[in-house]
Design a protein around this motif. Structure first.
Motif, PDB file in Angstrom:
ATOM      1  N   GLN A  34       6.537 -32.888 -18.741  1.00 52.39           N
ATOM      2  CA  GLN A  34       5.700 -33.550 -19.598  1.00 52.39           C
ATOM      3  C   GLN A  34       4.304 -33.454 -18.846  1.00 52.39           C
ATOM      4  OE1 GLN A  34       7.594 -37.184 -20.345  1.00 52.39           O
ATOM      5  NE2 GLN A  34       5.888 -37.912 -22.232  1.00 52.39           N
ATOM      6  N   GLY A  35       2.974 -33.190 -20.593  1.00 48.88           N
ATOM      7  CA  GLY A  35       1.956 -32.821 -20.097  1.00 48.88           C
ATOM      8  C   GLY A  35       1.412 -31.125 -19.684  1.00 48.88           C
ATOM      9  N   LEU A  36       2.514 -31.040 -19.561  1.00 45.79           N
ATOM     10  CA  LEU A  36       1.794 -29.591 -18.814  1.00 45.79           C
ATOM     11  C   LEU A  36       1.623 -28.080 -19.556  1.00 45.79           C
ATOM     12  CD1 LEU A  36       1.305 -28.066 -16.013  1.00 45.79           C
ATOM     13  CD2 LEU A  36       3.720 -27.343 -15.511  1.00 45.79           C
ATOM     14  N   GLU A  37       0.495 -27.944 -19.551  1.00 46.58           N
ATOM     15  CA  GLU A  37       0.051 -26.833 -19.865  1.00 46.58           C
ATOM     16  C   GLU A  37       0.237 -25.419 -19.202  1.00 46.58           C
ATOM     17  OE1 GLU A  37      -3.929 -24.760 -22.539  1.00 46.58           O
ATOM     18  OE2 GLU A  37      -3.752 -26.671 -21.947  1.00 46.58           O
ATOM     19  N   VAL A  38       1.207 -24.395 -19.494  1.00 45.41           N
ATOM     20  CA  VAL A  38       1.665 -23.595 -18.968  1.00 45.41           C
ATOM     21  C   VAL A  38       0.072 -22.364 -18.914  1.00 45.41           C
ATOM     22  CG1 VAL A  38       2.747 -21.794 -18.137  1.00 45.41           C
ATOM     23  CG2 VAL A  38       3.823 -23.918 -18.392  1.00 45.41           C
ATOM     24  N   GLY A  39      -0.774 -22.687 -18.901  1.00 43.60           N
ATOM     25  CA  GLY A  39      -1.595 -21.192 -19.099  1.00 43.60           C
ATOM     26  C   GLY A  39      -1.352 -20.192 -18.184  1.00 43.60           C
ATOM     27  N   ALA A  40      -2.401 -19.605 -18.561  1.00 51.40           N
ATOM     28  CA  ALA A  40      -2.762 -18.177 -18.075  1.00 51.40           C
ATOM     29  C   ALA A  40      -2.557 -18.359 -16.202  1.00 51.40           C
ATOM     30  CB  ALA A  40      -3.810 -17.126 -18.913  1.00 51.40           C
ATOM     31  N   ASP A  41      -3.216 -18.549 -15.222  1.00 56.09           N
ATOM     32  CA  ASP A  41      -3.495 -19.171 -14.260  1.00 56.09           C
ATOM     33  C   ASP A  41      -2.025 -19.538 -14.006  1.00 56.09           C
ATOM     34  OD1 ASP A  41      -5.928 -17.835 -14.154  1.00 56.09           O
ATOM     35  OD2 ASP A  41      -6.769 -20.066 -13.765  1.00 56.09           O
ATOM     36  N   LEU A  42      -1.815 -20.371 -14.445  1.00 58.99           N
ATOM     37  CA  LEU A  42      -0.607 -21.263 -13.729  1.00 58.99           C
ATOM     38  C   LEU A  42       0.905 -19.989 -14.358  1.00 58.99           C
ATOM     39  CD1 LEU A  42       1.709 -22.924 -12.517  1.00 58.99           C
ATOM     40  CD2 LEU A  42       1.744 -24.398 -15.045  1.00 58.99           C
ATOM     41  N   ARG A  43       1.087 -19.210 -15.208  1.00 58.75           N
ATOM     42  CA  ARG A  43       1.889 -18.003 -15.024  1.00 58.75           C
ATOM     43  C   ARG A  43       1.936 -17.541 -14.562  1.00 58.75           C
ATOM     44  NH1 ARG A  43       4.394 -17.935 -20.461  1.00 58.75           N
ATOM     45  NH2 ARG A  43       5.423 -15.335 -20.201  1.00 58.75           N
ATOM     46  N   TRP A  44       0.518 -17.379 -14.381  1.00 61.89           N
ATOM     47  CA  TRP A  44       0.777 -15.866 -13.101  1.00 61.89           C
ATOM     48  C   TRP A  44       1.444 -16.312 -11.550  1.00 61.89           C
ATOM     49  CZ3 TRP A  44       0.741 -11.068 -13.683  1.00 61.89           C
ATOM     50  CH2 TRP A  44       0.098 -10.624 -14.474  1.00 61.89           C
ATOM     51  N   SER A  45       0.560 -17.463 -11.743  1.00 61.23           N
ATOM     52  CA  SER A  45       1.519 -18.002 -10.180  1.00 61.23           C
ATOM     53  C   SER A  45       2.560 -17.858  -9.795  1.00 61.23           C
ATOM     54  CB  SER A  45       1.363 -20.020 -10.510  1.00 61.23           C
ATOM     55  OG  SER A  45      -0.861 -19.678  -9.890  1.00 61.23           O
ATOM     56  N   LEU A  46       3.577 -18.374 -11.447  1.00 64.97           N
ATOM     57  CA  LEU A  46       4.952 -18.025 -11.448  1.00 64.97           C
ATOM     58  C   LEU A  46       5.995 -16.554 -11.722  1.00 64.97           C
ATOM     59  CD1 LEU A  46       5.483 -21.101 -14.293  1.00 64.97           C
ATOM     60  CD2 LEU A  46       5.776 -21.363 -12.071  1.00 64.97           C
ATOM     61  N   TRP A  47       4.377 -16.044 -12.153  1.00 66.17           N
ATOM     62  CA  TRP A  47       4.961 -14.115 -11.914  1.00 66.17           C
ATOM     63  C   TRP A  47       5.016 -14.530 -10.875  1.00 66.17           C
ATOM     64  CZ3 TRP A  47       8.593 -12.409 -14.623  1.00 66.17           C
ATOM     65  CH2 TRP A  47       8.493 -12.670 -16.050  1.00 66.17           C
ATOM     66  N   GLN A  48       4.249 -14.745  -9.624  1.00 68.88           N
ATOM     67  CA  GLN A  48       3.907 -13.926  -8.305  1.00 68.88           C
ATOM     68  C   GLN A  48       5.411 -14.570  -7.165  1.00 68.88           C
ATOM     69  OE1 GLN A  48       0.162 -15.323  -7.347  1.00 68.88           O
ATOM     70  NE2 GLN A  48      -1.421 -14.153  -9.270  1.00 68.88           N
ATOM     71  N   SER A  49       5.890 -16.377  -7.831  1.00 68.57           N
ATOM     72  CA  SER A  49       6.380 -16.574  -6.288  1.00 68.57           C
ATOM     73  C   SER A  49       7.410 -15.968  -7.101  1.00 68.57           C
ATOM     74  CB  SER A  49       6.527 -17.801  -6.710  1.00 68.57           C
ATOM     75  OG  SER A  49       5.327 -19.044  -6.912  1.00 68.57           O
ATOM     76  N   LEU A  50       7.889 -15.843  -8.160  1.00 69.10           N
ATOM     77  CA  LEU A  50       9.319 -14.707  -8.763  1.00 69.10           C
ATOM     78  C   LEU A  50       9.477 -13.558  -8.130  1.00 69.10           C
ATOM     79  CD1 LEU A  50      10.133 -15.780 -12.614  1.00 69.10           C
ATOM     80  CD2 LEU A  50      11.035 -16.015 -10.631  1.00 69.10           C
ATOM     81  N   ALA A  51       7.835 -12.749  -8.241  1.00 73.22           N
ATOM     82  CA  ALA A  51       7.967 -11.407  -7.652  1.00 73.22           C
ATOM     83  C   ALA A  51       7.686 -11.571  -6.368  1.00 73.22           C
ATOM     84  CB  ALA A  51       6.623 -10.723  -7.605  1.00 73.22           C
ATOM     85  N   GLY A  52       7.294 -12.319  -5.105  1.00 72.48           N
ATOM     86  CA  GLY A  52       8.109 -12.392  -4.251  1.00 72.48           C
ATOM     87  C   GLY A  52       9.537 -12.967  -3.713  1.00 72.48           C
ATOM     88  N   LEU A  53       9.918 -12.614  -4.063  1.00 73.90           N
ATOM     89  CA  LEU A  53      11.512 -13.848  -4.219  1.00 73.90           C
ATOM     90  C   LEU A  53      12.318 -12.296  -4.745  1.00 73.90           C
ATOM     91  CD1 LEU A  53      11.236 -17.181  -6.181  1.00 73.90           C
ATOM     92  CD2 LEU A  53      11.954 -16.399  -3.312  1.00 73.90           C
ATOM     93  N   GLY A  54      11.627 -11.251  -5.545  1.00 71.27           N
ATOM     94  CA  GLY A  54      12.696  -9.573  -5.786  1.00 71.27           C
ATOM     95  C   GLY A  54      12.914 -10.297  -6.970  1.00 71.27           C
ATOM     96  N   ALA A  55      12.715 -11.491  -7.901  1.00 70.97           N
ATOM     97  CA  ALA A  55      13.406 -11.921  -9.294  1.00 70.97           C
ATOM     98  C   ALA A  55      12.199 -11.695 -10.375  1.00 70.97           C
ATOM     99  CB  ALA A  55      13.545 -13.297  -8.887  1.00 70.97           C
ATOM    100  N   ALA A  56      11.548 -10.708  -9.546  1.00 68.05           N
ATOM    101  CA  ALA A  56      10.501 -10.115 -11.280  1.00 68.05           C
ATOM    102  C   ALA A  56      10.327  -8.955 -11.011  1.00 68.05           C
ATOM    103  CB  ALA A  56       9.235 -11.109 -11.352  1.00 68.05           C
ATOM    104  N   ASP A  57      10.635  -7.675 -12.093  1.00 69.28           N
ATOM    105  CA  ASP A  57      10.660  -6.374 -11.838  1.00 69.28           C
ATOM    106  C   ASP A  57       9.154  -6.008 -11.942  1.00 69.28           C
ATOM    107  OD1 ASP A  57      10.994  -6.068 -14.671  1.00 69.28           O
ATOM    108  OD2 ASP A  57      12.580  -6.173 -14.741  1.00 69.28           O
ATOM    109  N   VAL A  58       9.233  -4.555 -12.407  1.00 72.67           N
ATOM    110  CA  VAL A  58       7.939  -4.373 -12.591  1.00 72.67           C
ATOM    111  C   VAL A  58       6.824  -4.462 -14.505  1.00 72.67           C
ATOM    112  CG1 VAL A  58       5.432  -2.460 -12.332  1.00 72.67           C
ATOM    113  CG2 VAL A  58       7.227  -2.829 -10.898  1.00 72.67           C
ATOM    114  N   ASP A  59       8.463  -4.043 -15.524  1.00 70.41           N
ATOM    115  CA  ASP A  59       8.619  -4.731 -16.202  1.00 70.41           C
ATOM    116  C   ASP A  59       7.691  -5.399 -17.060  1.00 70.41           C
ATOM    117  OD1 ASP A  59       9.047  -1.686 -17.267  1.00 70.41           O
ATOM    118  OD2 ASP A  59      11.482  -1.726 -16.912  1.00 70.41           O
ATOM    119  N   GLU A  60       8.531  -6.325 -16.129  1.00 70.18           N
ATOM    120  CA  GLU A  60       7.378  -7.749 -16.904  1.00 70.18           C
ATOM    121  C   GLU A  60       6.383  -8.545 -16.400  1.00 70.18           C
ATOM    122  OE1 GLU A  60      11.303 -10.500 -15.880  1.00 70.18           O
ATOM    123  OE2 GLU A  60      11.425  -9.973 -14.864  1.00 70.18           O
TER     124      GLU A  60
END
Length: 205
Positions: A34-60
C-alpha cells in the motif's frame, strides 16, 4: 515510508532463494504494498535481485529494457545480466571489465554491482583470484577513474582477515608503486581489518 523499505527488501532478497515469489509479486502487482509506486528504479532493483537468484532469464530482462531504454535503464539491465550466476554475460563482462577502454564509468559500476550478487560470490572469488598480482597492470592500463573503481570494487571481501594480510604484504613489497594506488590499497586494508575485528567479535559472542 514504504518505498525505501521495499527497495531495501528487494536488494536483501538477492541472497534468499525463498524470496523470488515475493519479488515477482511486487513486479506484477499480485502482492502490492500500500502506497508504494513500483517505478523504473524499483522495478530494476527487483529484476536484479531475481537475476541474482537465477530466477529471471535474459528474455525477461530484455523485455524490461524495452520498457526503459534510457541511459539508466541500459546500466540497470547490464547489472541484472551480470548478476545471473554462471551466465555467459557474467564471463563476458568480466573480460570486458579487464579490457582497457571497453566500458564507460557507468557500465563498470553496473558490472561490479552485478558481480557482487550474493549467490555469485564463489564464482567472483575464482575470477578475482589474481587481484593483488594484477594491481600494477590495472593501474597502468586503465584511466584513473576506471582503475580506482576496479581497485576498490574488486578488493576481496570474503575473508577480511586474509585480505588485510594480503594487502599488508602487497604494500610492503611495492614501495615504488603509484602513490594513488598505494593509498587505495591502504584504505581497503583498513576497512578489511575493521571488518575482520567485527567478525571475530561476533563469532565470540
Amino acid at each position: 515510508c514504504a518505498l525505501p523499505i521495499s527497495r531495501h527488501a528487494a536488494l536483501a532478497g538477492a541472497g534468499d532463494p525463498g524470496s523470488a515469489g515475493r519479488l515477482r509479486g511486487l513486479l506484477d502487482g499480485t502482492t502490492p504494498v500500500q502506497g508504494l509506486e513500483v517505478g523504473a528504479d524499483l522495478r530494476w532493483s527487483l529484476w536484479q535481485s531475481l537475476a541474482g537468484l537465477g530466477a529471471a532469464d535474459v528474455d525477461e530482462l530484455d523485455a524490461e529494457l524495452g520498457r526503459d531504454r534510457t541511459k539508466n535503464g541500459v546500466a540497470h539491465h547490464l547489472h541484472a545480466l551480470v548478476a545471473m550466476p554462471g551466465s555467459a554475460a557474467r564471463q563476458e563482462m568480466w573480460r570486458q571489465l579487464r579490457t582497457p577502454g571497453a566500458l564507460s564509468n557507468e557500465h563498470v559500476d553496473a558490472v561490479l554491482a552485478g558481480l557482487a550478487s550474493p549467490l555469485g560470490r564463489d564464482e567472483l572469488t575464482t575470477l578475482n583470484a589474481g587481484y593483488f598480482d594484477e594491481l600494477d597492470e590495472v593501474w597502468e592500463n586503465h584511466s584513473v577513474e576506471i582503475a580506482q573503481r576496479l581497485v576498490e570494487g574488486l578488493f576481496p571481501t570474503e575473508d577480511p582477515a586474509k585480505s588485510a594480510a594480503s594487502a599488508d604484504s602487497w604494500l610492503a613489497g611495492h614501495h615504488n608503486a603509484a602513490p594513488g594506488l598505494k593509498r587505495l590499497i591502504a584504505e581497503q586494508r583498513d576497512l578489511a581489518s575493521r571488518a575482520a575485528t567485527v567478525r571475530a567479535f561476533n563469532a565470540g559472542r
